[in-house]
Write an enzyme that holds these catalytic residues in place. Structure first.
Site, mmCIF file in Angstrom:
data_model
loop_
_atom_site.group_PDB
_atom_site.id
_atom_site.type_symbol
_atom_site.label_atom_id
_atom_site.label_comp_id
_atom_site.label_asym_id
_atom_site.label_seq_id
_atom_site.Cartn_x
_atom_site.Cartn_y
_atom_site.Cartn_z
ATOM 1 N N HIS A 152 2.107 3.233 -1.898
ATOM 2 C CA HIS A 152 2.952 3.804 -2.951
ATOM 3 C C HIS A 152 4.426 3.499 -2.694
ATOM 4 C CE1 HIS A 152 -0.680 6.024 -4.033
ATOM 5 N NE2 HIS A 152 -0.762 6.357 -2.757
ATOM 6 N N SER A 180 21.779 -20.863 -4.802
ATOM 7 C CA SER A 180 22.397 -20.283 -5.992
ATOM 8 C C SER A 180 23.573 -21.149 -6.398
ATOM 9 C CB SER A 180 22.869 -18.854 -5.700
ATOM 10 O OG SER A 180 23.738 -18.389 -6.711
#
EC number: 4.3.2.2
Length: 456
Positions: free
Chosen positions: A171, A295
């Site tokens: 979770h 990038s």
């Protein structure tokens, strides 16, 4: 305009052509034409080998070699000739028949047997065998070896990191520790079953005429055992014979292959997303290549682009395979043609998978474990030992074991000192206390390491 990687509409034949070229011999227009030609010739040869069809005599050595050469020497130039016939017929299978009629004139024995090219066949008799052979060969020669390569690379990573402790997350929250190696080999264990199923799946094929009842066959030669002849013909090509069909083979076998591919791809999707997450957490670093850019504006970036590329292409592949499984098994009454254009995209689905598989393999090669990041997370989450402590307490009948640990740890930041203080208060044997006192998040990994070492 000449088709190049720069002007191709599909990235399969453009940007990713170097990754997909291996599938071209199985799923290109040339490949489909080749396999149709081969099936037509093999069918003719089966007629010649049947003593109860005297109009097609047993082939002499020259005729056999001539037919063999038509298959083995088939090239793009010959395929273009078939395309010229198609311009006249507007029918791709009939174009193959006319091409063979023309070729048979070059052999003394064969030119008298032209009428038996495509004898008693509907186009689907030829097509379904061609597609079945294309799929079978593509899986055996390209897809399976590539999947095996990925499984091998993940297994190697798993073995290398068998004892590298890692904080689990269920979770999204800290949970019982595992090892990186164990989490990796889990994926290989999952892949084994569908990989084996893909290797063993039988692709059925039909060869029973216009609506599946051998109508034309029986009209011409009622004395021939056509069910046996056609079954033997199909199985001689390494395919499974489907005796009960309409005009088309219902494609349940292709649907089965598609569903297996989806399962394989979903496992790899899960893998790519987990590796992406581990990179994000800093558990893995990626090898850098000096000339590469991460990038256009942020010079520091080293992005998990291989796993992201794989994720995108696996999704595209699955979308097509799911459509194949749903669409191809439905055809109106004895047949409609809507499956034809869908079948031409089989190679597209396999190509997107292959692109993804290459990206996964490339990404795996860049992974470098970052033990300090793994150790830091473990050292900051001592509360994960609550499970071990309350389970030992239960062994010795310590009352309210679970509840005591819940009160101590739930929603709390716990360190080693807090836990050791708590352990000292327990009414359990001193030996058990001593073992718990030695326990750390990094050593609380159960049999994870042994499971990896035993994995094969």
């Amino acid at each position: 305009m000449t088709l190049t990687a720069l002007n191709a509409i599909s990235p399969i034949d453009g940007r990713y052509v170097n990754k997909t070229r291996a599938l071209s011999p199985y799923f290109s227009e040339f490949a489909l034409t080749y396999y149709r030609l081969m099936v037509e010739i093999k069918w003719f040869e089966s007629l010649a080998a049947n003593d109860t069809i005297p109009e097609v005599p047993a082939l002499d050595n020259k005729a056999r070699k001539f037919l063999s050469d038509l298959i083995s020497n088939f090239n793009e130039s010959e395929a273009e000739k078939i395309k010229e016939f198609e311009k006249q017929t507007n029918h791709d299978v009939k174009a193959v028949e006319y091409y063979l009629q023309d070729k048979f004139q070059e052999n003394e024995q064969l030119k008298s047997c032209v009428a038996f090219i495509h004898f008693a066949c509907t186009s689907e008799d030829i097509n379904n065998l061609a597609y079945a052979l294309m799929i079978k060969q593509a899986i055996a020669q390209v897809i399976q070896p590539t999947i095996a390569e990925i499984m091998g690379s993940i297994t190697l990573l798993g073995k290398q990191h068998a004892d590298v402790a890692m904080l689990s997350r269920t979770h999204g929250q800290p949970a019982t520790p595992t090892t990186m190696g164990k989490e990796l080999v889990n994926f290989v264990a999952r892949l084994k079953r569908p990989q084996q199923q893909l290797a063993e799946v039988l692709i059925p094929a039909k060869f029973n005429g216009a609506v599946g009842n051998y109508n034309a066959h029986v009209a011409a030669y009622p004395e021939v055992d056509w069910r046996k002849h056609c079954a033997n013909f199909v199985t001689s090509l390494g395919l499974s014979f489907n005796a009960y069909t309409t005009q088309i083979e219902p494609h349940d076998g292709i649907a089965e292959v598609s569903q297996i591919m989806v399962r394989i791809n979903n496992i790899l999707l899960d893998y790519t997303q987990d590796i992406w997450s581990y990179i994000s957490l800093g558990y893995f670093k990626q090898k850098t290549i000096a000339e590469e850019v991460g990038s256009s504006t942020m010079p520091h970036k080293v992005n998990p682009i291989d796993f992201e590329n794989a994720e995108g292409n696996l999704g595209l592949s699955n979308a097509l395979f799911i459509h194949f499984a749903n669409k191809l098994t439905q055809s109106r009454m004895q047949r409609d043609l809507s499956d034809s254009t869908v079948l031409r995209n089989l190679g597209v689905a396999f190509s997107y998978s292959l692109i993804a598989y290459h990206s996964v393999a490339k990404g795996n090669d860049k992974l470098q474990i970052n033990k300090s990041a793994l150790q830091k997370d473990l050292s900051e989450n001592w509360e994960v030992l609550a499970e071990a402590i309350q389970t030992v307490m239960r062994r010795y009948n310590e009352p309210n074991a679970y509840e005591q640990l819940k009160e101590l740890t739930r929603g709390q930041m716990i360190d080693a000192e807090n836990l050791k203080k708590f352990i000292k208060t327990l009414s359990i044997p001193e030996e058990a206390k001593a073992e718990l006192m030695k326990l750390t998040p990094e050593t609380y990994t159960g049999l994870a390491t042994q499971l990896v070492k035993a994995f094969s």
